[in-house]
Motif scaffolding. Sequence first.
Motif, PDB file in Angstrom:
ATOM      1  N   ARG B  72       0.826  -1.200   0.000  1.00  0.00           N
ATOM      2  CA  ARG B  72       0.000   0.000   0.000  1.00  0.00           C
ATOM      3  C   ARG B  72       0.862   1.253   0.000  1.00  0.00           C
ATOM      4  NH1 ARG B  72      -3.890  -2.268   3.072  1.00  0.00           N
ATOM      5  NH2 ARG B  72      -2.530  -1.988   4.866  1.00  0.00           N
ATOM      6  N   ARG B  73       1.882   1.230   0.862  1.00  0.00           N
ATOM      7  CA  ARG B  73       2.739   2.418   1.006  1.00  0.00           C
ATOM      8  C   ARG B  73       3.365   2.838  -0.315  1.00  0.00           C
ATOM      9  NH1 ARG B  73       4.553   0.465   5.796  1.00  0.00           N
ATOM     10  NH2 ARG B  73       6.381  -0.452   4.787  1.00  0.00           N
ATOM     11  N   CYS B  74       3.753   1.859  -1.117  1.00  0.00           N
ATOM     12  CA  CYS B  74       4.399   2.248  -2.380  1.00  0.00           C
ATOM     13  C   CYS B  74       3.378   2.353  -3.514  1.00  0.00           C
ATOM     14  CB  CYS B  74       5.549   1.305  -2.722  1.00  0.00           C
ATOM     15  SG  CYS B  74       5.030  -0.329  -3.217  1.00  0.00           S
ATOM     16  N   LEU B 105       1.173 -11.219  -9.000  1.00  0.00           N
ATOM     17  CA  LEU B 105       2.102 -10.179  -9.447  1.00  0.00           C
ATOM     18  C   LEU B 105       1.908  -8.919  -8.622  1.00  0.00           C
ATOM     19  CD1 LEU B 105       1.840 -10.561 -13.329  1.00  0.00           C
ATOM     20  CD2 LEU B 105       3.782 -11.192 -11.878  1.00  0.00           C
ATOM     21  N   HIS B 106       3.025  -8.298  -8.284  1.00  0.00           N
ATOM     22  CA  HIS B 106       2.977  -6.987  -7.642  1.00  0.00           C
ATOM     23  C   HIS B 106       3.007  -5.956  -8.753  1.00  0.00           C
ATOM     24  CE1 HIS B 106       3.869  -8.818  -3.715  1.00  0.00           C
ATOM     25  NE2 HIS B 106       4.474  -9.716  -4.469  1.00  0.00           N
ATOM     26  N   VAL B 183       8.746  -3.767  -6.577  1.00  0.00           N
ATOM     27  CA  VAL B 183       8.368  -2.614  -7.399  1.00  0.00           C
ATOM     28  C   VAL B 183       8.767  -1.288  -6.749  1.00  0.00           C
ATOM     29  CG1 VAL B 183       6.484  -3.729  -8.656  1.00  0.00           C
ATOM     30  CG2 VAL B 183       6.028  -2.665  -6.427  1.00  0.00           C
ATOM     31  N   ASP B 184       9.226  -1.349  -5.488  1.00  0.00           N
ATOM     32  CA  ASP B 184       9.692  -0.134  -4.812  1.00  0.00           C
ATOM     33  C   ASP B 184      11.219  -0.105  -4.679  1.00  0.00           C
ATOM     34  OD1 ASP B 184       9.847  -2.268  -3.136  1.00  0.00           O
ATOM     35  OD2 ASP B 184       9.330  -1.143  -1.322  1.00  0.00           O
ATOM     36  N   GLY B 199       6.723   3.947 -14.069  1.00  0.00           N
ATOM     37  CA  GLY B 199       5.611   3.734 -13.149  1.00  0.00           C
ATOM     38  C   GLY B 199       4.521   4.785 -13.316  1.00  0.00           C
ATOM     39  N   ALA B 200       4.939   6.022 -13.616  1.00  0.00           N
ATOM     40  CA  ALA B 200       3.978   7.110 -13.744  1.00  0.00           C
ATOM     41  C   ALA B 200       3.171   7.007 -15.040  1.00  0.00           C
ATOM     42  CB  ALA B 200       4.712   8.455 -13.683  1.00  0.00           C
TER      43      ALA B 200
END
Lengths: 383, 383
Positions: B72-74, B105-106, B183-184, B199-200
């Motif tokens: 969630r945080r990332c 998958l993340h 992913v982070d 990512g954006a």
Amino acid sequence: MSAERQARLALTRLCEPGSWRVHAAVEAVGAEEVVARLRAGEPVGAVPPAVVEGARLRAERYNAAEDADALRRCGARLVCPGDDEWPAHRLTWFRDVKEAPPLALHVRGREQLAELVERSVGMVGARAASAYGVHVAGDLALGAADRGWTVLSGAAYGVDGAAHNGALSSADGRTLAVLASGVDVPYPKGHERLIQRIGARGLLVSEVPPGSPPTRLRFLIRNRLIAALSVGTVVVEAAVRSGSLTTARQARELDRVVMAVPGPVTSGTAGGSNGLLRRGAICVTSAAEVLDAVGVLGDDAAAEPRGPVQARDALSETVRQVLDAVPVAAWAAETTIARAAGVPTLTVLQVLPPLQVAGLVEQGMSGWRLTGLGAGRPTRAAP
Amino acid sequence: MSAERQARLALTRLCEPGSWRVHAAVEAVGAEEVVARLRAGEPVGAVPPAVVEGARLRAERYNAAEDADALRRCGARLVCPGDDEWPAHRLTWFRDVKEAPPLALHVRGREQLAELVERSVGMVGARAASAYGVHVAGDLALGAADRGWTVLSGAAYGVDGAAHNGALSSADGRTLAVLASGVDVPYPKGHERLIQRIGARGLLVSEVPPGSPPTRLRFLIRNRLIAALSVGTVVVEAAVRSGSLTTARQARELDRVVMAVPGPVTSGTAGGSNGLLRRGAICVTSAAEVLDAVGVLGDDAAAEPRGPVQARDALSETVRQVLDAVPVAAWAAETTIARAAGVPTLTVLQVLPPLQVAGLVEQGMSGWRLTGLGAGRPTRAAP
């Protein structure tokens, strides 16, 4: 010279090469009869009236003795079907090939034609070749010649010249040039010296008699001879619009091996050769691969190119997993490594000592870390 | 989060991805049961004891709530089989593929995964790419993105980065990076900014949970996801020993389209990609050709590259024969031309006037000669 030979010699003067109708007429009634009819301006077989009339016009000025003399003067000979050195299996093909086989060949040089082309490979490409094309042509030709293969090309500027030169730079390298002009008419002029050297070491071959200038049509017709006489043809570098693509098409029609060298997609000079790769030509990147494609299996098979073997390669998956979990800079305890690797601590304890013996990891006071070798860094040679 | 989801999330933490035995166990008894057994260090299915023990060790420190929080945080989410955005048709395959499909998958980014990969192409290659490889990767990616295709790669240095950047340089270009780390965890560090931009604008995808570092095995396993999620994969530039050849092998096993860009045979950096061409990969030299290979027929079919059409092209063989016989510098009479061409004088007389109208020949006091256009020289634009 037999009457049949004499007639075939005359035909190379009176008609342009590559015509199926002239070829069929010769098969049907013989070369002598065809020549007699053409001289008289009479129809023969399915030869078009325009061709008959053109031949009649040329025959007006034709002097058979002079032509035979011209051949002798330049040290050339006429090679006809049935002759020992006529490579019949390379020069016989079906009607579905667009251009007909030659009726006779003018040959200059000491080698025997059939023997020379038995193990031969055509190398063609752009006249306006890039430095890359020239380099690769020379390299492939040298490699093929070194292994006893004859390099066939057209003596043009660019790739052709580089291929001949590459073959000539091999100690006993043999090369053959098929010319669109007579064997005594060096074309292009700038390759006079090269063509002379090809004649001295290999052979010069032409379908048109001594003294004939090259024409555009003769270049096209000549290309098919390079394709036909070779086991396979390599298009080294060619733009999307290049005569060597015709040679490739002719090679394909003749069931010869068609090869192309990959080149930068950013350079227009390789658009045609890369296009051949798209359409199924065999991709070749070295002389060994060329010979692998045209050669006898086992004899000329190319080894698969390989990178250097690394120390990590021989390891099993579990061992690699452990090795991956060992840090490079810091030291880590066995349990930390086990957790990171997702394997039991026992496995880590079993795996690390042999890895230490292999020089991939080292043990310190507070655990383990990778050595330079273990990290996959290139090792320095001992001083 | 459902118990099943929670269990799959835990599995991405406890086991390394790609294992068929873990995959089979999940299929047989469900993810929750597999996690419960692993936590207890009990055997499950055919999962090897070493893997069970490794998972148990990791589970000791595992905190499910923390892991969900980290996601969630990332700004990431877990995508599982059955979810709308799970691309089931790309992530289901038979046992003969060496590595198993992902269990979950993340995913980080605003796009929907299944939608984004529907029309997608993988572009991979050497980290130590040449300027050529970097240029071509950027060019192909830009072209594919311009036509609405998503570019998939691994965010590595060299070809990967150039492909992502190329796609991002297209106005609405979309691109997706499959990471070997969480992913982070931007890896390599030097691509932190690039990974952020991917990512954006597109998506970051990983099989390992947030915070995970990349390992060698994870890179290999990650490669198969690039291959699987794409319709086809292009190896832009790769040495004979390159991870992207693994991606190509995986793409082939998955029945995906395997493409390679031809490169100079003189440069070691293209040895692997050229080798793929030798082993049957589709040769691609432009974005259009890439989309031709992976695209819907008609929709994305590439035009055959062609050279400029020349004035001579439209002519019949006889007319060309005449044109060939017209000199460039000197003037020649009709009979001279006829003799040189081997056609009747009448034909020459019929052919020359239209050629004059076409601007290919000119008539003077003593006959005919070629114009610049007729000689095939490029015409200068009018001033």
